[in-house]
Design a protein around this motif. Structure first.
Motif, PDB file in Angstrom:
ATOM      1  N   THR A   1       7.074 -24.586 -19.489  1.00  0.00           N
ATOM      2  CA  THR A   1       8.343 -24.035 -19.951  1.00  0.00           C
ATOM      3  C   THR A   1       8.126 -22.945 -21.001  1.00  0.00           C
ATOM      4  OG1 THR A   1       8.629 -25.600 -21.794  1.00  0.00           O
ATOM      5  CG2 THR A   1       9.423 -26.293 -19.619  1.00  0.00           C
TER       6      THR A   1
ATOM      7  N   SER B   1       2.722 -35.128 -27.560  1.00  0.00           N
ATOM      8  CA  SER B   1       3.833 -35.552 -26.704  1.00  0.00           C
ATOM      9  C   SER B   1       4.194 -34.521 -25.635  1.00  0.00           C
ATOM     10  CB  SER B   1       5.072 -35.860 -27.551  1.00  0.00           C
ATOM     11  OG  SER B   1       5.512 -34.695 -28.236  1.00  0.00           O
ATOM     12  N   SER B   2       3.893 -33.257 -25.897  1.00  0.00           N
ATOM     13  CA  SER B   2       4.246 -32.202 -24.933  1.00  0.00           C
ATOM     14  C   SER B   2       3.031 -31.652 -24.198  1.00  0.00           C
ATOM     15  CB  SER B   2       4.971 -31.055 -25.639  1.00  0.00           C
ATOM     16  OG  SER B   2       4.129 -30.449 -26.618  1.00  0.00           O
TER      17      SER B   2
ATOM     18  N   SER C   1       1.994 -30.296 -29.733  1.00  0.00           N
ATOM     19  CA  SER C   1       1.864 -31.716 -30.034  1.00  0.00           C
ATOM     20  C   SER C   1       1.355 -32.506 -28.833  1.00  0.00           C
ATOM     21  CB  SER C   1       3.211 -32.282 -30.472  1.00  0.00           C
ATOM     22  OG  SER C   1       4.126 -32.272 -29.377  1.00  0.00           O
TER      23      SER C   1
ATOM     24  N   ALA D   1       5.769 -29.700 -19.145  1.00  0.00           N
ATOM     25  CA  ALA D   1       6.338 -29.246 -20.410  1.00  0.00           C
ATOM     26  C   ALA D   1       5.748 -27.915 -20.845  1.00  0.00           C
ATOM     27  CB  ALA D   1       6.108 -30.304 -21.492  1.00  0.00           C
TER      28      ALA D   1
ATOM     29  N   HIS E   1       2.066 -24.890 -27.010  1.00  0.00           N
ATOM     30  CA  HIS E   1       0.746 -24.997 -26.405  1.00  0.00           C
ATOM     31  C   HIS E   1       0.353 -23.722 -25.665  1.00  0.00           C
ATOM     32  CE1 HIS E   1      -0.496 -29.118 -27.057  1.00  0.00           C
ATOM     33  NE2 HIS E   1       0.686 -29.585 -26.670  1.00  0.00           N
TER      34      HIS E   1
ATOM     35  N   ASN F   1       1.475 -31.728 -21.457  1.00  0.00           N
ATOM     36  CA  ASN F   1       1.457 -31.971 -20.014  1.00  0.00           C
ATOM     37  C   ASN F   1       1.924 -30.707 -19.317  1.00  0.00           C
ATOM     38  OD1 ASN F   1       4.530 -32.333 -19.190  1.00  0.00           O
ATOM     39  ND2 ASN F   1       4.239 -33.464 -21.115  1.00  0.00           N
TER      40      ASN F   1
ATOM     41  N   THR G   1       6.570 -25.233 -25.859  1.00  0.00           N
ATOM     42  CA  THR G   1       5.894 -26.336 -26.545  1.00  0.00           C
ATOM     43  C   THR G   1       4.960 -25.898 -27.666  1.00  0.00           C
ATOM     44  OG1 THR G   1       3.995 -26.301 -25.028  1.00  0.00           O
ATOM     45  CG2 THR G   1       5.905 -27.670 -24.392  1.00  0.00           C
TER      46      THR G   1
END
Length: 238
Positions: A95, A86-87, A84, A92, A100, A89, A98
Motif C-alpha cells: 500500500t 505489525s505491518s 513496524s 500491507a 517499510h 507483510n 507502512t
C-alpha cells in the motif's frame, strides 16, 4: 502504484495459473542501465566473522538475485525495513503507507568482500539510485532507494561514498538514496525468497532483473559466482 502489465502483485497472483505470453508484455520502461562507478575511497575496517548489510533498491527480487550471485555473500534475504513488525507483510507494504521499504539483508564474509564493494555493486548494477520513490516500473515509497546501516561505521562509509559519487558526477542526476540506522529487518514471505532463481522466465524477472545479474557478471567479473547462494540452502540464520 504499479503499472498494470508489470504488476508484480498480479503476476504473483496468477503465477502457475495463467500462461502469460511475452507478446502481451510490451515494456513501457527500460530496465535500469548499469553505471560503471569508482570504488569507494573509504571502506569499513577489516573485521572477522560474518557481517550484515541491509539495503533497499526497488523490487527485492532483483536486489536479492544480484547479491546471491556475489562472491563472499553467505546469505541474502528479501524482507522489509523501515516500519513496524505489525505491518511487515507484503499486502500491507504494497500500500506504500507502512514506512517499510522492500529491502534485502545481506550476510557477508568481510575476508572475501568488503562493505564498500557491496555498496559499489548496489549503486552500479543492483538499482538506479537517482530514482525517487520508484524503481523501473514500480512506484511508491516501498520501492525507495535506502541504506539501512547496521553500525555507525557503515553509515560513515555510505555517507562518504554518496558524497564521492555525487562529486564525481557519475550519474546524470543526483543520488536520492536515503541513509539511516537500521531499527529492524523482517524477512519477507517464503514465496518471495530465491524468486529470481525460481522464476527466471517470468516476464517481470526476465525484463527487469536478469539484466542486473548479467551486468554484475560483466562489470564485476571477479565478484561474480555462477551458482547463486540461495536462502533455501543457507545455514545462516537471522
Amino acid at each position: 502504484m504499479r503499472r498494470s502489465l508489470f504488476s508484480r502483485l498480479s503476476l504473483c497472483a496468477f503465477a502457475g495459473a495463467l500462461a502469460i505470453s511475452t507478446a502481451l508484455v510490451a515494456p513501457t520502461f527500460a530496465a535500469e542501465e548499469a553505471v560503471i562507478i569508482p570504488a569507494p575511497t573509504a571502506d569499513a575496517s577489516a573485521t572477522t566473522g560474518i557481517q550484515t548489510a541491509v539495503i533497499a533498491g526497488g523490487c527485492f527480487w532483483g536486489v536479492q538475485g544480484v547479491f546471491q550471485h556475489t562472491a563472499g555473500v553467505v546469505n541474502a534475504v528479501s524482507g522489509y525495513a523501515g516500519g513496524s513488525k505489525s505491518s511487515a507483510n507484503y499486502t500491507a507494504v504494497s500500500t506504500g503507507s507502512t514506512g517499510h521499504a522492500e529491502a534485502v539483508e545481506i550476510k557477508y564474509d568481510p575476508a572475501k568482500i568488503s562493505y564498500g564493494k557491496i555498496l559499489q555493486i548496489y549503486f552500479s548494477v543492483a538499482h538506479d539510485p537517482t530514482q525517487l520513490n520508484r524503481q523501473g516500473p514500480d512506484s511508491g515509497t516501498q520501492y525507495r532507494s535506502e541504506i539501512f546501516a547496521t553500525t555507525p561505521e557503515q553509515k560513515k562509509v555510505a555517507e562518504a561514498y554518496i558524497a564521492q559519487l555525487n562529486a564525481a558526477k557519475v550519474y546524470k542526476k543526483p543520488i536520492v538514496t536515503k541513509l539511516g540506522m537500521l531499527e529492524a529487518f523482517y524477512p519477507a514471505e517464503a514465496y518471495h525468497q530465491d524468486y529470481l532463481t525460481l522464476h527466471p522466465n517470468q516476464p517481470y524477472i526476465a525484463y527487469n532483473d536478469i539484466p542486473k545479474v548479467e551486468n554484475l557478471k560483466k562489470i564485476f567479473a571477479q565478484n561474480y559466482i555462477e551458482k547463486p547462494t540461495l536462502v533455501s540452502a543457507s545455514k545462516v540464520t537471522n
